[in-house]
Design a protein around this motif. Structure first.
Motif, mmCIF file in Angstrom:
data_model
loop_
_atom_site.group_PDB
_atom_site.id
_atom_site.type_symbol
_atom_site.label_atom_id
_atom_site.label_comp_id
_atom_site.label_asym_id
_atom_site.label_seq_id
_atom_site.Cartn_x
_atom_site.Cartn_y
_atom_site.Cartn_z
ATOM 1 N N ARG A 312 41.424 31.626 31.575
ATOM 2 C CA ARG A 312 42.019 32.686 32.385
ATOM 3 C C ARG A 312 41.400 34.042 32.037
ATOM 4 N N SER A 313 41.192 34.281 30.744
ATOM 5 C CA SER A 313 40.632 35.566 30.326
ATOM 6 C C SER A 313 39.232 35.776 30.881
ATOM 7 N N GLU A 316 39.559 36.805 34.480
ATOM 8 C CA GLU A 316 40.049 38.180 34.547
ATOM 9 C C GLU A 316 38.933 39.170 34.260
ATOM 10 N N ARG A 317 38.037 38.825 33.358
ATOM 11 C CA ARG A 317 36.886 39.691 33.083
ATOM 12 C C ARG A 317 35.981 39.802 34.288
ATOM 13 N N MET A 318 35.979 38.792 35.143
ATOM 14 C CA MET A 318 35.187 38.817 36.373
ATOM 15 C C MET A 318 35.891 39.567 37.497
ATOM 16 N N GLY A 319 37.139 39.943 37.264
ATOM 17 C CA GLY A 319 37.902 40.610 38.302
ATOM 18 C C GLY A 319 38.622 39.666 39.239
ATOM 19 N N VAL A 320 38.789 38.402 38.839
ATOM 20 C CA VAL A 320 39.462 37.406 39.669
ATOM 21 C C VAL A 320 40.967 37.465 39.381
ATOM 22 N N ASP A 321 41.766 37.523 40.441
ATOM 23 C CA ASP A 321 43.222 37.557 40.306
ATOM 24 C C ASP A 321 43.743 36.136 40.090
ATOM 25 N N VAL A 322 44.317 35.872 38.928
ATOM 26 C CA VAL A 322 44.830 34.542 38.608
ATOM 27 C C VAL A 322 46.345 34.537 38.494
ATOM 28 N N SER A 323 46.975 35.601 38.984
ATOM 29 C CA SER A 323 48.429 35.698 38.865
ATOM 30 C C SER A 323 49.148 34.629 39.681
#
Length: 397
Positions: A312-313, A316-323
């Motif tokens: 997940r991290s 997130e570093r790529m700017g992908v929303d995983v919420s």
């Protein structure tokens, strides 16, 4: 007995019915080795099992994150723990010896008749540091020594005896270290637990003590566990990049194991199946080449996909929303690559493959049309054969 009233019309009707059935059923009626490219690109409508996955185009920024993660190694994970040589201190369970010297006879430890014994010192029996971290020294009492250097304990003993002994001096020696140790386990000749010294031992020093297995270097991995964290690196890379051969710290655990890393290839690749890395590291472009590339008459170069369970991290570093992904831990991820553009080849040379990654190459649209037309032709041929058989049995219509 029903007979066809119009031979050619009957044939066309049957062929038309088959074609209509194919259209109504959609592409799912056609044979395929995996999902259609449009289905992969639309997770919202095609994720019928509720798994939830993220579709990530392979851009320069995405590749930058992926390549940096692969380059971390041991030094990356323990970047803030770069103590060059461990500060070896006394710990609970260590065996400690104490020698006390006096300047002249007649004190606490040296008898008045100096000739009655050899030397001007006395050795306190070796004792183990107890669970409270303490040892006992006559006339000095209980001393908390855990976490101290021998020189610090010596000073404490001297301070306590200064007014009772004659110019006392003390020497503290760690006879056997049982707390500042490193453990090496796994596929080694002899699992070992050994104490660290003030000289400082590195990862390769520990491996040499235990004796590494006969696995090939690119199939042998070294995991270092320290303070609730861990990092894994291949043996070949540990040799090739000396910066990862870091100094060991007390209570480190090294686990060595052999594992042939593999990836899977499906779809319109020259060869499908499971493939070994057979190297320390391979890129996505090298993996596609191992699967004999894209089939020229079948593959859609814009539909190259890499399936992976991603952190997940990292996303997130790529700017992908995983919420919107409820599961904890790793997220099912599909990276898309466009080999129609030259930059697609350049980008994938920098994307490191991971164990159990899956490459899937979709079919070109013309291939699906050809499949459909073949199905219609099969229906028309079947209708004609039925009509011919009907003509033989019941005569021409």
């Amino acid at each position: 007995m029903h007979t066809f009233q119009n031979g050619w019309l009957g044939r066309l009707r049957i062929a038309g019915c088959i074609a209509a059935a194919a259209l109504l059923a959609g592409c799912n009626l056609l044979p395929a080795s995996g999902p259609y490219s449009a289905e992969v690109r639309n997770p919202q409508t095609q994720d019928t099992d509720g798994v939830g996955y993220k579709l990530v185009p392979m851009t320069a920024s995405v590749v930058r994150v992926l390549s940096q993660l692969d380059g971390e190694g041991l030094i990356g994970t323990f970047r803030n723990d770069r103590r060059p040589i461990p500060d070896v201190k006394i710990g609970i369970g260590d065996l400690v010896g104490v020698s006390i010297f006096e300047a002249s006879a007649g004190g606490l430890f040296i008898p008045a008749e100096a000739a009655s014994r050899a030397g001007n010192f006395v050795d306190i029996p070796t004792q183990q540091v107890d669970s409270t971290g303490s040892i006992s020294v006559p006339y000095a009492g209980q001393l908390r020594v855990a976490g101290l250097r021998p020189s610090q304990v010596e000073k404490e003993i001297i301070d306590r005896l200064r007014n009772r002994a004659i110019d006392p001096q003390a020497v503290v020696t760690v006879k056997e270290q049982r707390s500042n140790t490193v453990t090496v386990l796994g596929e080694v000749d002899a699992p070992i637990k050994f104490p660290l010294t003030a000289n400082g031992e590195r990862v390769l020093d520990a491996i040499s003590r235990a004796g590494a297995t006969q696995n090939k270097g690119y199939d042998m991995f070294v995991t270092l566990q320290r303070g609730g964290r861990e990092a894994t690196i291949s043996f070949n890379r540990l040799i090739r990049d000396p910066v990862n051969n870091i100094y060991l710290q007390p209570s480190d655990t090294i686990y060595i194991y052999g594992r042939a890393r593999t990836f899977l290839a499906f779809g319109a690749s020259g060869k499908q199946g499971q493939f070994n890395f057979s190297d320390d590291a391979i890129s996505l472009s090298e993996a596609v080449a191992k699967a004999e590339g894209l089939v020229d008459a079948q593959a859609d170069p814009q539909s190259v996909f890499m399936f992976r369970l991603e952190n997940r991290s990292t996303l997130e570093r790529m700017g992908v929303d995983v919420s919107d992904i409820p599961t904890e831990g790793k997220v099912p991820t599909i990276y898309t690559v466009n080999y129609r553009e030259p930059t697609g080849f350049l980008l994938t040379t920098k994307v490191p493959m991971r164990n159990k990654d899956i490459i899937y190459i979709g079919n070109a649209g013309s291939v699906e049309i050809t499949k459909f037309l073949n199905l219609v032709l099969l229906g028309a041929t079947t209708a004609r054969e039925i009509a011919d058989a009907n003509s033989i049995l019941y005569g021409p219509n």
